[in-house]
Design a protein around this motif. Structure first.
Motif, short mmCIF file in Angstrom:
data_model
loop_
_atom_site.label_atom_id
_atom_site.label_comp_id
_atom_site.label_asym_id
_atom_site.label_seq_id
_atom_site.Cartn_x
_atom_site.Cartn_y
_atom_site.Cartn_z
N UNK A 122 37.90 49.30 51.97
CA UNK A 122 37.87 48.21 52.23
C UNK A 122 37.74 47.17 51.14
N UNK A 123 36.55 47.67 50.74
CA UNK A 123 36.15 46.53 49.46
C UNK A 123 37.09 46.35 48.33
N UNK A 124 37.68 47.56 48.00
CA UNK A 124 38.68 47.38 47.10
C UNK A 124 39.94 46.68 47.41
N UNK A 125 40.46 46.84 48.66
CA UNK A 125 41.47 45.96 49.03
C UNK A 125 41.00 44.50 48.97
N UNK A 126 39.96 44.40 49.65
CA UNK A 126 39.41 42.82 49.65
C UNK A 126 39.46 42.24 48.20
N UNK A 127 38.87 43.06 47.20
CA UNK A 127 38.98 42.70 45.96
C UNK A 127 40.22 42.50 45.41
N UNK A 128 41.31 43.39 45.73
CA UNK A 128 42.62 43.13 45.02
C UNK A 128 43.19 41.55 45.97
N UNK A 129 42.95 41.53 47.38
CA UNK A 129 43.32 40.39 47.83
C UNK A 129 42.70 38.92 47.26
N UNK A 130 41.58 39.21 47.00
CA UNK A 130 40.92 38.06 46.30
C UNK A 130 41.39 37.36 44.80
N UNK A 131 41.64 38.90 44.15
CA UNK A 131 42.04 38.54 42.81
C UNK A 131 43.57 37.79 43.01
N UNK A 132 44.50 38.19 43.93
CA UNK A 132 45.73 37.89 43.86
C UNK A 132 45.70 36.40 44.55
N UNK A 133 44.77 36.02 45.45
CA UNK A 133 44.56 34.71 46.01
C UNK A 133 44.21 33.74 44.94
N UNK A 134 43.39 34.02 43.98
CA UNK A 134 43.02 33.52 42.97
C UNK A 134 44.19 32.94 41.84
N UNK A 135 44.93 34.04 41.64
CA UNK A 135 46.28 33.83 40.67
C UNK A 135 47.21 33.20 41.33
N UNK A 136 47.23 33.17 42.73
CA UNK A 136 48.41 32.42 43.62
C UNK A 136 47.79 30.79 43.42
N UNK A 137 46.46 30.64 43.50
CA UNK A 137 46.01 29.30 43.53
C UNK A 137 46.39 28.55 42.23
N UNK A 138 46.00 29.32 41.22
CA UNK A 138 46.49 28.65 39.87
C UNK A 138 47.84 28.62 39.84
N UNK A 139 48.70 29.42 40.03
CA UNK A 139 50.17 29.23 40.02
C UNK A 139 50.58 27.98 40.80
N UNK A 140 49.99 27.99 42.09
CA UNK A 140 50.47 26.81 42.86
C UNK A 140 50.07 25.47 42.31
#
Length: 180
Positions: A122-140
């Motif tokens: 679960x911690x690894x999945x949360x980490x992947x989600x958080x990283x993707x969210x950060x990249x998505x925000x920067x891209x937007x």
């Protein structure tokens, strides 16, 4: 290890990260509007950072920066690169959570280890989600689209058997000193 204190650190990091992301997300529509009004810079398809800062500082808008000051090109650059800080804080959260799991692993029975392995997943999945969210925000913020990517695991799985690394033995080196 004081688990409660470490979990409190995770909560603090997460709160700060989410507040920062929410603040930055408020600029997505503003920057989209600016891209429509501003000329593209050097054929990049995007206005210059200075053009963005001038647009945000225009007296009709008066949009304060994070520190309530005026916008500069460096401030725009930090806003566009906000994902770096967000990912850093997500990684800190991950490191703390994994340290807690590894500490508990040493003293756990078989049933508890299964629960810890599930928590690690679960911690690894949360980490992947958080990283993707950060990249998505920067891209937007930049007016681009982002497609989620797989994040390779950085740490070994806790439940795996680890071999101790042995340091290679170094032969002593003889040095001959001479006065001449």
């Amino acid at each position: 290890m004081q688990e409660e204190r470490e979990r409190g650190r995770i909560i603090g990091l997460r709160k700060r990260r989410l507040e920062t992301a929410a603040w930055a997300a408020t600029f997505i529509p503003l920057l989209a509007e600016a891209r429509l009004e501003l000329p593209e810079y050097a054929g990049r398809g995007e206005p210059s950072r200075q053009a963005y800062s001038n647009w945000l500082n225009h007296p009709s808008r008066e949009i304060p920066s994070r520190n309530k000051g005026s916008w500069k090109s460096e401030t725009i650059g930090r806003l566009f690169d906000i994902h770096i800080g967000l990912i850093d804080e997500a990684e800190q959260e991950f490191d703390i959570a994994i340290a807690i799991i590894r500490f508990k692993w040493k003293h756990a029975d078989a049933e508890a280890r299964k629960a810890l392995a599930d928590e690690e997943a679960r911690v690894r999945d949360d980490r992947a989600k958080d990283i993707n969210d950060a990249y998505r925000l920067s891209a937007h913020l930049r007016g681009r689209t982002y497609v989620d990517q797989d994040i390779p695991p950085r740490l070994q799985i806790v439940s795996s058997v680890r071999k101790k690394r042995s340091k290679p033995k170094q032969e002593p080196v003889e040095v001959q000193l001479s006065l001449f």
